[in-house]
Design a protein around this motif. Structure first.
Motif, PDB file in Angstrom:
ATOM      1  N   SER A 109       0.712  -1.024   0.068  1.00  0.00           N
ATOM      2  CA  SER A 109      -0.101   0.042  -0.125  1.00  0.00           C
ATOM      3  C   SER A 109       0.843   1.339  -0.004  1.00  0.00           C
ATOM      4  N   GLY A 110       2.229   1.180   0.076  1.00  0.00           N
ATOM      5  CA  GLY A 110       2.920   2.223   0.086  1.00  0.00           C
ATOM      6  C   GLY A 110       3.473   2.793   1.265  1.00  0.00           C
ATOM      7  N   SER A 111       3.145   1.998   2.356  1.00  0.00           N
ATOM      8  CA  SER A 111       3.505   2.437   3.818  1.00  0.00           C
ATOM      9  C   SER A 111       4.898   2.338   4.280  1.00  0.00           C
ATOM     10  N   GLY A 112       5.805   3.063   4.838  1.00  0.00           N
ATOM     11  CA  GLY A 112       7.169   2.725   5.066  1.00  0.00           C
ATOM     12  C   GLY A 112       7.360   1.861   6.109  1.00  0.00           C
ATOM     13  N   VAL A 113       8.449   1.389   6.347  1.00  0.00           N
ATOM     14  CA  VAL A 113       8.941   0.614   7.572  1.00  0.00           C
ATOM     15  C   VAL A 113       9.059   1.565   8.882  1.00  0.00           C
ATOM     16  N   ALA A 114       8.693   1.036   9.884  1.00  0.00           N
ATOM     17  CA  ALA A 114       8.615   2.057  11.035  1.00  0.00           C
ATOM     18  C   ALA A 114      10.266   2.282  11.512  1.00  0.00           C
ATOM     19  N   GLU A 115      10.960   1.240  11.469  1.00  0.00           N
ATOM     20  CA  GLU A 115      12.589   1.458  11.781  1.00  0.00           C
ATOM     21  C   GLU A 115      13.208   1.655  10.268  1.00  0.00           C
ATOM     22  N   SER A 116      14.602   1.012  10.528  1.00  0.00           N
ATOM     23  CA  SER A 116      15.436   1.426   9.274  1.00  0.00           C
ATOM     24  C   SER A 116      15.344   0.902   7.952  1.00  0.00           C
ATOM     25  N   PRO A 117      16.164   1.501   7.022  1.00  0.00           N
ATOM     26  CA  PRO A 117      16.009   0.661   5.446  1.00  0.00           C
ATOM     27  C   PRO A 117      16.844  -0.560   5.579  1.00  0.00           C
ATOM     28  N   ILE A 118      16.602  -1.221   4.662  1.00  0.00           N
ATOM     29  CA  ILE A 118      17.512  -2.530   4.471  1.00  0.00           C
ATOM     30  C   ILE A 118      18.913  -2.028   4.300  1.00  0.00           C
ATOM     31  N   ASP A 119      19.916  -2.856   4.752  1.00  0.00           N
ATOM     32  CA  ASP A 119      21.005  -2.508   4.604  1.00  0.00           C
ATOM     33  C   ASP A 119      21.741  -3.091   3.321  1.00  0.00           C
ATOM     34  N   LYS A 120      21.745  -2.050   2.293  1.00  0.00           N
ATOM     35  CA  LYS A 120      22.202  -2.437   1.067  1.00  0.00           C
ATOM     36  C   LYS A 120      23.312  -3.269   0.859  1.00  0.00           C
ATOM     37  N   LEU A 121      24.701  -2.736   1.615  1.00  0.00           N
ATOM     38  CA  LEU A 121      25.735  -3.307   1.447  1.00  0.00           C
ATOM     39  C   LEU A 121      26.031  -4.903   1.870  1.00  0.00           C
ATOM     40  N   TYR A 122      25.201  -5.117   3.098  1.00  0.00           N
ATOM     41  CA  TYR A 122      25.114  -6.482   3.602  1.00  0.00           C
ATOM     42  C   TYR A 122      24.355  -7.295   2.839  1.00  0.00           C
ATOM     43  N   LYS A 123      23.226  -6.799   2.159  1.00  0.00           N
ATOM     44  CA  LYS A 123      22.404  -7.643   1.551  1.00  0.00           C
ATOM     45  C   LYS A 123      23.139  -8.097   0.233  1.00  0.00           C
ATOM     46  N   SER A 124      23.960  -7.073  -0.189  1.00  0.00           N
ATOM     47  CA  SER A 124      24.803  -7.635  -1.581  1.00  0.00           C
ATOM     48  C   SER A 124      26.118  -8.542  -1.527  1.00  0.00           C
ATOM     49  N   ALA A 125      26.147  -8.729  -0.096  1.00  0.00           N
ATOM     50  CA  ALA A 125      27.325  -9.790   0.175  1.00  0.00           C
ATOM     51  C   ALA A 125      27.038 -11.364  -0.349  1.00  0.00           C
ATOM     52  N   LYS A 126      25.721 -11.506   0.179  1.00  0.00           N
ATOM     53  CA  LYS A 126      25.193 -12.937  -0.518  1.00  0.00           C
ATOM     54  C   LYS A 126      26.146 -14.297   0.056  1.00  0.00           C
ATOM     55  N   ALA A 127      26.769 -13.855   1.193  1.00  0.00           N
ATOM     56  CA  ALA A 127      27.648 -15.086   1.753  1.00  0.00           C
ATOM     57  C   ALA A 127      27.509 -15.161   3.272  1.00  0.00           C
ATOM     58  N   ASP A 128      27.707 -16.292   3.942  1.00  0.00           N
ATOM     59  CA  ASP A 128      27.428 -16.543   5.223  1.00  0.00           C
ATOM     60  C   ASP A 128      28.702 -16.390   6.070  1.00  0.00           C
ATOM     61  N   ILE A 129      29.902 -16.750   5.444  1.00  0.00           N
ATOM     62  CA  ILE A 129      31.095 -16.378   6.024  1.00  0.00           C
ATOM     63  C   ILE A 129      31.920 -15.682   5.233  1.00  0.00           C
ATOM     64  N   ILE A 130      32.487 -14.611   5.610  1.00  0.00           N
ATOM     65  CA  ILE A 130      33.149 -13.674   4.884  1.00  0.00           C
ATOM     66  C   ILE A 130      34.863 -14.061   5.418  1.00  0.00           C
ATOM     67  N   LEU A 131      35.684 -14.389   4.439  1.00  0.00           N
ATOM     68  CA  LEU A 131      37.131 -14.431   4.625  1.00  0.00           C
ATOM     69  C   LEU A 131      37.904 -13.217   4.162  1.00  0.00           C
ATOM     70  N   GLN A 132      38.171 -12.495   5.352  1.00  0.00           N
ATOM     71  CA  GLN A 132      38.928 -11.259   5.163  1.00  0.00           C
ATOM     72  C   GLN A 132      40.430 -11.540   5.015  1.00  0.00           C
ATOM     73  N   ILE A 133      41.079 -10.930   3.993  1.00  0.00           N
ATOM     74  CA  ILE A 133      42.408 -11.205   3.813  1.00  0.00           C
ATOM     75  C   ILE A 133      43.223  -9.869   3.697  1.00  0.00           C
ATOM     76  N   THR A 134      44.315  -9.742   4.353  1.00  0.00           N
ATOM     77  CA  THR A 134      45.099  -8.432   4.673  1.00  0.00           C
ATOM     78  C   THR A 134      46.359  -9.074   4.263  1.00  0.00           C
ATOM     79  N   TRP A 135      47.403  -8.350   3.283  1.00  0.00           N
ATOM     80  CA  TRP A 135      48.675  -8.742   3.105  1.00  0.00           C
ATOM     81  C   TRP A 135      49.492  -7.802   2.710  1.00  0.00           C
ATOM     82  N   SER A 136      50.849  -8.080   2.834  1.00  0.00           N
ATOM     83  CA  SER A 136      51.695  -6.981   2.732  1.00  0.00           C
ATOM     84  C   SER A 136      53.189  -7.888   1.998  1.00  0.00           C
ATOM     85  N   VAL A 137      53.850  -7.213   0.934  1.00  0.00           N
ATOM     86  CA  VAL A 137      55.009  -7.875   0.585  1.00  0.00           C
ATOM     87  C   VAL A 137      56.347  -7.204   1.135  1.00  0.00           C
TER      88      VAL A 137
END
Length: 315
Positions: A109-137
């Motif tokens: 009907s066009g009514s907005g959600v009472a709280e916050s909008p969907i977090d686009k960034l987390y939704k785009s991840a589409k993975a359950d476990i994120i492997l974060q890698i940091t490296w230097s040579v």
């Protein structure tokens, strides 16, 4: 004796088949926030008036050939040990073909959600476990080595479930994947054991998810509305108590318009032996509230296996 052995073998086979049906968390290798920051791959994100700085994975993949090589090598090492990974580059390409999600969820009907909008960034991840890698040579004369930090992060609880770090022996090789493999190999099996321990914990104590309960602002009632002498918020908490594994969950936040449940342990399987995720678990609450005396209409939204939101008031 043979009969006993046959029974045991059959039981083991049945358990193995049942475990094989479970929805195992998917993995995806991404560069860490620190690496993106150090290499200038960040973007500005306006989060409802608050500007946040976030890693720009698309820009990083387009601007760093080394990153593509590193992701490919880590993914290969994980796949060789039974942990297949989604490729970040392919996931971003797939998502770019889909229509962008509205910043604010609206009902039919066009009514907005009472709280916050969907977090686009987390939704785009589409993975359950994120492997974060940091490296230097590191460069010492004609020799090079790689220092790395690898972290396994539950994408929807934010918990670190595995970590490994180290520096490889100096080598004359100039190939980054070779240097990285030399550094990681001494630690990868222990890292994978940590991942496996996380999976084993889920088999023993249930899968951990996050649940949010919200309301559409068009709905005149709230979670303090009473049914048969009990507030709706209390009724929802009692449902969680009766339907989680060993009654394990934490009510992190509870107001008249919003409820947040973390460390929610759900069964791996439903009554029919089908693997359960956050969506199927919360569907039970949705159906429960749809029946008398509540007669509440609601909208169910999901993010991967581990996060679900139920918005009450419309659909």
């Amino acid at each position: 004796m043979k009969k006993v052995a046959l029974v045991i073998a059959t039981a083991i086979l049945s358990v193995g088949m049942l475990m094989g049906q479970a929805k195992k968390p998917t993995l995806m290798v991404v560069p860490s926030d620190n690496w993106c920051k150090q290499n200038g791959f960040m973007l500005k994100f306006d989060n409802q008036g608050t500007v946040e700085e976030l890693p720009d994975y698309k820009k990083a993949l387009q601007g760093s050939s080394d990153l593509i090589l590193v992701i490919a090598k880590i993914s290969q090492l994980m796949a060789d040990r039974g942990f297949p990974c989604k490729l970040l580059e392919q996931e971003l390409k797939k998502l770019s073909q889909e229509s962008a999600e509205d910043a604010m969820l609206t009902s039919k009907s066009g009514s907005g959600v009472a709280e916050s909008p969907i977090d686009k960034l987390y939704k785009s991840a589409k993975a359950d476990i994120i492997l974060q890698i940091t490296w230097s040579v590191n460069v010492t004369g004609p020799k090079k080595s790689v220092t790395f930090v690898l972290q396994g992060i539950d994408a929807y609880t934010g918990k670190q479930i595995a970590s490994a770090s180290g520096t490889g022996a100096p080598s004359f090789s100039a190939e980054l994947p070779v240097l990285l493999e030399e550094a990681v190999l001494a630690h990868i099996d222990n890292f994978n054991n940590q991942l496996q321990n996380h999976f084993d914990d889920m088999f023993a104590n249930g899968r951990e998810i996050i649940v949010r309960i919200k309301k559409f602002d068009s709905w005149p009632d709230d979670f303090e509305t009473e049914f048969d002498g009990k507030e709706l918020g209390q009724i929802i908490e009692e449902w969680f108590q009766n339907n989680t594994v060993k009654g394990r969950f934490n009510t992190t936040d509870a107001t008249a318009n919003f409820m947040l449940f973390e460390q929610v342990r759900i069964p791996l399987y439903d009554a029919n032996g089908k693997a359960m995720d956050a969506r199927s678990f919360l569907r039970g609450l949705q159906n429960y509230l749809k029946n008398p005396p509540y007669n509440l209409t609601s909208k169910l939204m999901i993010k991967g296996l581990g996060q679900a939101t139920l918005v009450i008031g419309e659909k």
